[in-house]
Design a protein around this motif. Structure first.
Motif, PDB file in Angstrom:
ATOM      1  N   ASP A 244      -3.289  -7.741  -1.924  1.00  0.00           N
ATOM      2  CA  ASP A 244      -3.968  -7.378  -3.171  1.00  0.00           C
ATOM      3  C   ASP A 244      -3.023  -6.541  -4.044  1.00  0.00           C
ATOM      4  O   ASP A 244      -3.179  -5.324  -4.179  1.00  0.00           O
ATOM      5  N   ILE A 245      -2.037  -7.209  -4.681  1.00  0.00           N
ATOM      6  CA  ILE A 245      -0.937  -6.481  -5.315  1.00  0.00           C
ATOM      7  C   ILE A 245      -1.003  -6.445  -6.844  1.00  0.00           C
ATOM      8  O   ILE A 245      -0.096  -5.928  -7.487  1.00  0.00           O
ATOM      9  N   ARG A 246      -2.060  -6.960  -7.450  1.00  0.00           N
ATOM     10  CA  ARG A 246      -2.226  -6.830  -8.901  1.00  0.00           C
ATOM     11  C   ARG A 246      -3.141  -5.634  -9.150  1.00  0.00           C
ATOM     12  O   ARG A 246      -4.310  -5.640  -8.792  1.00  0.00           O
ATOM     13  N   LEU A 247      -2.589  -4.600  -9.764  1.00  0.00           N
ATOM     14  CA  LEU A 247      -3.291  -3.328  -9.884  1.00  0.00           C
ATOM     15  C   LEU A 247      -4.594  -3.469 -10.655  1.00  0.00           C
ATOM     16  O   LEU A 247      -4.626  -4.011 -11.749  1.00  0.00           O
ATOM     17  N   ARG A 248      -5.668  -2.948 -10.074  1.00  0.00           N
ATOM     18  CA  ARG A 248      -6.967  -2.943 -10.738  1.00  0.00           C
ATOM     19  C   ARG A 248      -7.105  -1.694 -11.587  1.00  0.00           C
ATOM     20  O   ARG A 248      -6.430  -0.697 -11.377  1.00  0.00           O
ATOM     21  N   ARG A 249      -8.040  -1.733 -12.517  1.00  0.00           N
ATOM     22  CA  ARG A 249      -8.181  -0.631 -13.457  1.00  0.00           C
ATOM     23  C   ARG A 249      -8.593   0.659 -12.767  1.00  0.00           C
ATOM     24  O   ARG A 249      -8.273   1.748 -13.251  1.00  0.00           O
ATOM     25  N   THR A 250      -9.304   0.575 -11.619  1.00  0.00           N
ATOM     26  CA  THR A 250      -9.669   1.785 -10.882  1.00  0.00           C
ATOM     27  C   THR A 250      -8.559   2.237  -9.944  1.00  0.00           C
ATOM     28  O   THR A 250      -8.658   3.307  -9.346  1.00  0.00           O
ATOM     29  N   ALA A 251      -7.497   1.418  -9.806  1.00  0.00           N
ATOM     30  CA  ALA A 251      -6.372   1.693  -8.902  1.00  0.00           C
ATOM     31  C   ALA A 251      -6.816   1.761  -7.448  1.00  0.00           C
ATOM     32  O   ALA A 251      -6.128   2.355  -6.617  1.00  0.00           O
ATOM     33  N   ALA A 256      -1.715  -1.165  -1.672  1.00  0.00           N
ATOM     34  CA  ALA A 256      -1.078  -2.479  -1.564  1.00  0.00           C
ATOM     35  C   ALA A 256      -0.010  -2.656  -2.629  1.00  0.00           C
ATOM     36  O   ALA A 256       1.055  -3.246  -2.370  1.00  0.00           O
ATOM     37  N   VAL A 257      -0.263  -2.148  -3.822  1.00  0.00           N
ATOM     38  CA  VAL A 257       0.716  -2.267  -4.913  1.00  0.00           C
ATOM     39  C   VAL A 257       1.999  -1.526  -4.557  1.00  0.00           C
ATOM     40  O   VAL A 257       3.115  -2.057  -4.721  1.00  0.00           O
ATOM     41  N   ILE A 258       1.866  -0.307  -4.045  1.00  0.00           N
ATOM     42  CA  ILE A 258       3.047   0.470  -3.691  1.00  0.00           C
ATOM     43  C   ILE A 258       3.751  -0.128  -2.471  1.00  0.00           C
ATOM     44  O   ILE A 258       4.988  -0.137  -2.409  1.00  0.00           O
ATOM     45  N   GLY A 259       2.985  -0.654  -1.529  1.00  0.00           N
ATOM     46  CA  GLY A 259       3.602  -1.324  -0.384  1.00  0.00           C
ATOM     47  C   GLY A 259       4.449  -2.501  -0.804  1.00  0.00           C
ATOM     48  O   GLY A 259       5.539  -2.736  -0.262  1.00  0.00           O
ATOM     49  N   HIS A 260       3.981  -3.249  -1.814  1.00  0.00           N
ATOM     50  CA  HIS A 260       4.748  -4.384  -2.349  1.00  0.00           C
ATOM     51  C   HIS A 260       5.977  -3.889  -3.093  1.00  0.00           C
ATOM     52  O   HIS A 260       7.064  -4.485  -2.991  1.00  0.00           O
ATOM     53  N   MET A 261       5.848  -2.784  -3.839  1.00  0.00           N
ATOM     54  CA  MET A 261       6.990  -2.208  -4.547  1.00  0.00           C
ATOM     55  C   MET A 261       8.100  -1.812  -3.584  1.00  0.00           C
ATOM     56  O   MET A 261       9.290  -1.986  -3.875  1.00  0.00           O
ATOM     57  N   ALA A 262       7.718  -1.286  -2.439  1.00  0.00           N
ATOM     58  CA  ALA A 262       8.702  -0.777  -1.479  1.00  0.00           C
ATOM     59  C   ALA A 262       9.659  -1.860  -1.019  1.00  0.00           C
ATOM     60  O   ALA A 262      10.833  -1.578  -0.718  1.00  0.00           O
ATOM     61  N   THR A 263       9.206  -3.115  -0.994  1.00  0.00           N
ATOM     62  CA  THR A 263      10.056  -4.207  -0.507  1.00  0.00           C
ATOM     63  C   THR A 263      10.561  -5.128  -1.615  1.00  0.00           C
ATOM     64  O   THR A 263      11.577  -5.794  -1.432  1.00  0.00           O
ATOM     65  N   HIS A 264       9.871  -5.158  -2.758  1.00  0.00           N
ATOM     66  CA  HIS A 264      10.239  -6.108  -3.809  1.00  0.00           C
ATOM     67  C   HIS A 264      10.740  -5.462  -5.095  1.00  0.00           C
ATOM     68  O   HIS A 264      11.234  -6.154  -5.983  1.00  0.00           O
ATOM     69  N   ASP A 265      10.595  -4.167  -5.226  1.00  0.00           N
ATOM     70  CA  ASP A 265      11.041  -3.470  -6.434  1.00  0.00           C
ATOM     71  C   ASP A 265      11.558  -2.098  -6.015  1.00  0.00           C
ATOM     72  O   ASP A 265      10.997  -1.066  -6.376  1.00  0.00           O
ATOM     73  N   THR A 266      12.641  -2.113  -5.271  1.00  0.00           N
ATOM     74  CA  THR A 266      13.120  -0.888  -4.622  1.00  0.00           C
ATOM     75  C   THR A 266      13.549   0.198  -5.608  1.00  0.00           C
ATOM     76  O   THR A 266      13.388   1.380  -5.322  1.00  0.00           O
ATOM     77  N   GLU A 267      14.096  -0.184  -6.768  1.00  0.00           N
ATOM     78  CA  GLU A 267      14.551   0.817  -7.731  1.00  0.00           C
ATOM     79  C   GLU A 267      13.368   1.604  -8.299  1.00  0.00           C
ATOM     80  O   GLU A 267      13.401   2.835  -8.366  1.00  0.00           O
ATOM     81  N   ARG A 268      12.319   0.894  -8.710  1.00  0.00           N
ATOM     82  CA  ARG A 268      11.155   1.603  -9.239  1.00  0.00           C
ATOM     83  C   ARG A 268      10.431   2.370  -8.131  1.00  0.00           C
ATOM     84  O   ARG A 268       9.854   3.432  -8.384  1.00  0.00           O
ATOM     85  N   PHE A 269      10.457   1.845  -6.927  1.00  0.00           N
ATOM     86  CA  PHE A 269       9.860   2.569  -5.801  1.00  0.00           C
ATOM     87  C   PHE A 269      10.607   3.884  -5.571  1.00  0.00           C
ATOM     88  O   PHE A 269       9.983   4.927  -5.327  1.00  0.00           O
ATOM     89  N   ARG A 270      11.921   3.844  -5.698  1.00  0.00           N
ATOM     90  CA  ARG A 270      12.712   5.057  -5.530  1.00  0.00           C
ATOM     91  C   ARG A 270      12.371   6.057  -6.639  1.00  0.00           C
ATOM     92  O   ARG A 270      12.243   7.269  -6.394  1.00  0.00           O
TER      93      ARG A 270
END
Length: 464
Positions: A244-251, A256-270
């Motif tokens: 469930d990686i598309r952020l909902r308005r209530t967050a 799940a969004v941050i877990g996906h960032m950790a592996t697929h968007d490492t620069e923004r995760f950092r």
């Protein structure tokens, strides 16, 4: 909006249509008011001045742009959005049974036949049944039209309602063909935006039809990209599916969004980790997504040898993490419900109420920096409300042109919108201190009328 018929073609480019202004013609506490929308827009004002009403107007147009029925869009309790605040019945000004809204979109297209500016206006009657009674779509381009009115030579009426049959569920409208005296007329459903139905009428068989379709899609696309971020901390404290990686308005699916960032968007995760580390006083060495046997995830902070899961984090920290995540990703991969569009270079409009909520005043500069970072090169656009003196003081003089002051007239009860530099006595006010101090002291509401020429001061402040 349904896809175009087979064989139809609409010009596309990598440019990003964006909202330039919202017109609150007759809506709740507003009459003939305009909300300018810059890359970053700060909406300020006292409680009950009308700030939320203005954002509700933007929300109404955004929901209707999905092409769904008016009732489903504004009163439905399905999905994350829920019903609009006050529902349909709360939209008309007191004593009336209809409301009117409009917007202006800049498509930013380079094709000679395309429209440079698209304007849209709609009036909706709420009783006895919600239906559209008037709708107009205008396009401004370099394509000259033969008309005696020189003001209208470059402004084309792309779609316009002609007559309504109340209660019939139908309304007649005409659309632009580029040929004098050749404007087709046909019935449209009055329960949803006519502009969203244009693709069912035009096949895009010539240049003018394609330009009209493109203008309609640009307007709808810009409106569908509005995302009202309203993080609810207690919803973020549960395990959520890892997919469930598309952020909902209530967050609520932030883990799940941050877990996906950790592996697929490492620069923004950092960058997110750095922001969180700067927010808290204790040592944070990492951000993790703890996984269950069913691949559900929960956000956790690593603090030395210990791990603090989301269920133990403070409301302020969770809310900040949700806002920071959204801004660092520049509004990409959002769950827009029925308004989902692919992330193919579009420029989302992020709406955040009470941006500073839950944050210590010392963090104002950090959250404002995140907003500015998100809006670089028009990657995203952000409108936020705030009551924080510290955040307002962090705004530069250049930012002041994007500060909109909402006030309410005591005599009429109507809300007004003005950019900060338009406030009477603005230069003399700024000479008395920073914006946060002026707001806190109440000087903004007591601003004296202009009696002197402050043009030189304006020039020095960079607002001339």
């Amino acid at each position: 909006m349904r896809p175009l018929r087979q064989g139809a073609h609409v010009y596309r480019s990598n440019m990003k249509p964006y909202l330039h202004e919202l017109r609150l013609t007759e809506f709740k506490t507003f009459r003939d008011a305009t909300l300018p929308l810059g890359g970053m827009t700060a909406l300020i004002g006292r409680n009950s001045s009308g700030k939320s009403n203005a954002l509700d107007g933007l929300e109404v147009l955004s929901r209707l742009a999905a092409g769904t029925d008016i009732v489903d869009a504004l009163d439905s309790r399905r999905g994350d959005e829920g019903p609009l605040r006050g529902g349909i019945e709360g939209c008309p000004p007191h004593g009336t049974d209809r409301f009117s809204l409009g917007c202006t979109v800049f498509p930013l297209r380079s094709e000679p036949s395309s429209y440079w500016i698209v304007q849209f206006d709609v009036t909706i009657q709420v009783r006895p049944e919600p239906e559209i009674v008037s709708e107009t779509l205008w396009g401004i381009s370099g394509h000259k039209r033969s008309t005696k009115n020189w003001l209208e030579r470059f402004r084309h009426k792309l779609l316009a309602t002609e007559s309504a049959s109340p209660g019939s569920g139908s309304i007649d409208a005409t659309w632009y063909t580029g040929r004098p005296g050749r404007s087709p007329r046909a019935p449209f459903r009055s329960s949803r935006l006519l502009t969203s139905q244009l693709a069912l009428r035009l096949e895009g068989r010539n240049e003018r039809e394609r330009a009209v379709l493109t203008a309609a899609e640009d307007m709808l696309e810009a409106l569908r990209g509005v995302f009202h971020l309203d993080p609810v901390p207690h919803l973020m404290r549960q395990y959520v599916p890892g997919r469930d990686i598309r952020l909902r308005r209530t967050a609520e699916n932030l883990s799940a969004v941050i877990g996906h960032m950790a592996t697929h968007d490492t620069e923004r995760f950092r960058q997110l980790l750095t922001r969180v580390q700067n927010l808290v006083e204790h040592e944070v060495t990492g951000i993790e997504a703890v996984r269950s046997d069913l691949n559900d995830v929960m956000l956790a902070l690593r603090e030395g040898p210990a791990i603090t899961p989301a269920r133990e984090m403070s409301d302020g920290l969770l809310r900040f993490t949700a806002i920071a995540t959204t801004l660092l990703r520049q509004g990409r991969d959002l769950d827009l419900g029925g308004r989902d569009t692919s992330d193919d270079g579009k420029s989302p409009m992020l709406v955040i109420e009470e941006l500073e909520n839950g944050l210590h005043p010392s963090q104002a500069t950090q959250v404002l920096d995140l907003v500015k970072q998100a809006t670089v090169d028009n990657s995203a656009r952000v409108i936020f409300t705030t009551h924080s003196p510290a955040l307002l003081s962090a705004l530069s003089s250049e930012d002041h042109k994007n500060v909109v002051v909402c006030s309410r007239d005591r005599a009429t009860g109507l809300s007004n919108l003005r950019t900060l530099p338009e406030i009477d006595g603005y230069p003399s006010l700024m000479a008395q201190g920073d914006l946060g101090t002026i707001i806190t002291s109440g000087l903004l509401e007591q601003a004296p009328p202009r009696e002197r020429d402050f043009s030189e001061f304006d020039r020095l402040m960079g607002i001339g």
